[in-house]
Design a protein around this motif. Sequence first.
Motif, PDB file in Angstrom:
ATOM      1  N   GLN A 115      46.483   8.258  33.972  1.00 42.54           N
ATOM      2  CA  GLN A 115      47.142   9.175  34.912  1.00 42.54           C
ATOM      3  C   GLN A 115      48.116  10.112  34.209  1.00 42.54           C
ATOM      4  N   TYR A 116      48.601   9.727  33.024  1.00 32.70           N
ATOM      5  CA  TYR A 116      49.597  10.553  32.351  1.00 32.70           C
ATOM      6  C   TYR A 116      48.986  11.628  31.457  1.00 32.70           C
ATOM      7  N   THR A 117      47.692  11.817  31.565  1.00 34.94           N
ATOM      8  CA  THR A 117      47.054  12.921  30.847  1.00 34.94           C
ATOM      9  C   THR A 117      47.155  14.222  31.641  1.00 34.94           C
ATOM     10  N   GLN A 118      47.723  14.173  32.837  1.00 35.24           N
ATOM     11  CA  GLN A 118      47.878  15.363  33.660  1.00 35.24           C
ATOM     12  C   GLN A 118      49.356  15.621  33.921  1.00 35.24           C
ATOM     13  N   ASN A 149      52.396   8.207  24.887  1.00 30.90           N
ATOM     14  CA  ASN A 149      53.101   8.971  23.862  1.00 30.90           C
ATOM     15  C   ASN A 149      52.592   8.619  22.470  1.00 30.90           C
ATOM     16  N   ASP A 150      52.371   7.324  22.230  1.00 29.22           N
ATOM     17  CA  ASP A 150      51.804   6.892  20.938  1.00 29.22           C
ATOM     18  C   ASP A 150      50.439   7.531  20.713  1.00 29.22           C
ATOM     19  N   ASN A 164      62.784  10.557  25.163  1.00 28.88           N
ATOM     20  CA  ASN A 164      62.021  11.007  23.996  1.00 28.88           C
ATOM     21  C   ASN A 164      60.522  10.923  24.178  1.00 28.88           C
ATOM     22  N   LEU A 165      60.064  10.548  25.401  1.00 28.69           N
ATOM     23  CA  LEU A 165      58.625  10.447  25.629  1.00 28.69           C
ATOM     24  C   LEU A 165      58.015  11.775  26.034  1.00 28.69           C
ATOM     25  N   TRP A 166      58.824  12.752  26.439  1.00 28.61           N
ATOM     26  CA  TRP A 166      58.271  14.028  26.878  1.00 28.61           C
ATOM     27  C   TRP A 166      58.648  15.144  25.926  1.00 28.61           C
TER      28      TRP A 166
END
Length: 431
Positions: A402-405, A99-100, A429-431
């Motif tokens: 992995q969280y780029t998809q 997220n950052d 708040n991360l999405w």
Amino acid sequence: MKNLIILVCAVLLSGCSKEQTDKALLDLDKQRLEENINYDKIVFYKFAKIAIRSNAVLDTNNADYKKFSSQTRNIMNTMHQLDTNKKSISVMEALQLYNDYRKVKTLVKNTDEDIFPGLIEGFNGMYGAPKIDLKTINPVEKIRTQNVEHAILSMAVLTTRDLGQPFALYECSKTQPEFLDDSEIKTLLEFVRGFLFFGNNLFYLSEDGLSRNIKWLDKNEDIALPYTKAFFGWRNLSDEQTHIAFHGMNYLFRGFDRMRMERKVDEERSLEDFDLFVKDMNKLGLQTELVWIVDAYLNLKRENPEKAVPALKKLKTSPLFSEAEREAIQKTIDYVKNRDADAALNGVYDKTFMAKLASKYMISVLSKIDWERVLQENEVPHTAEIFAGINKFKAMSNAVSQYTQATTIENGKKEITKKGSKLLEKAKNLW
């Protein structure tokens, strides 16, 4: 009127063809290089380096520092946790890091990491060393230091599992060899850059650096080459023999560059380079897959196909190549026996196949190098800190990538949900 139009078109076409100069093609490669290092894993790597380097800035009101300060705290905290032998990064931590990164991704792409103090100064700052006043930094010394750091990192990550060539390519792109001291590190870096650029089809960039290298080696025949010996596994060669062998390797990959270029003049130059490579290797009695690859090609090109067979047979028995590659080599032998060398060159043993075999050989050589040990043995400062930083980045990169998809983001949500509503509340708040 019709003839006038034809004449104008001919002039225009002539003008366009003149643009295919070495300089124009080199400039085009520089543009392509930027495209090759502009994707998520590399940009996150750059973000992590900016976090470390900006951490050394004394003036917290500095405009560049303020752009990143709020988004780099979690990276620094995670690195400190990894220092305490933490074995893994949690899903929650990985999502926070991503997220950052997402918030400043565009800014990272458009920022030169070298506006900040050096990486070693950033690491030192993590462990309590005084911060750096940017106004007091000697610009000449800063350029030298950051180029040394990029050069060392380009080799240190080259054979690292999970990082490897793409990250080494980024570090090479940031290195300006002309600002490095005349030394073995400089010439070895030029070779690494040449190999990486070649592997990414940036043939003119590769040729440019390798040509500089050849000129430098011609002028510095007496320099000791301990890193080069370690790099290629030539520990049994003398310094003089190592110089000859390395000289040949630069001719070889410049030849591969020119072989893959489109102009006829470049193909002719490639044959000259291959001849010089084989000459150097024969002088030393070195017989490797690279020698056999080139020897076979030269004999096929010069209509001596029967002389290509011994080298092809040696290639076929090499454990380095796959079954499919060995079958292709056998097919080349069959073409030669049927007196059809043109079919061999154009259908099986072509330029792409040769380049693939040569790259595979080099990767096999590079994979055996323990760069941390090599740098420590040669007393390179801050080797331990550099490799500790690389290992920390690997852990973060693997956790975050992995969280780029979208699909894996959903999986991350599910995993957090399983761990309870309190954790889910933190993650909203991360999405």
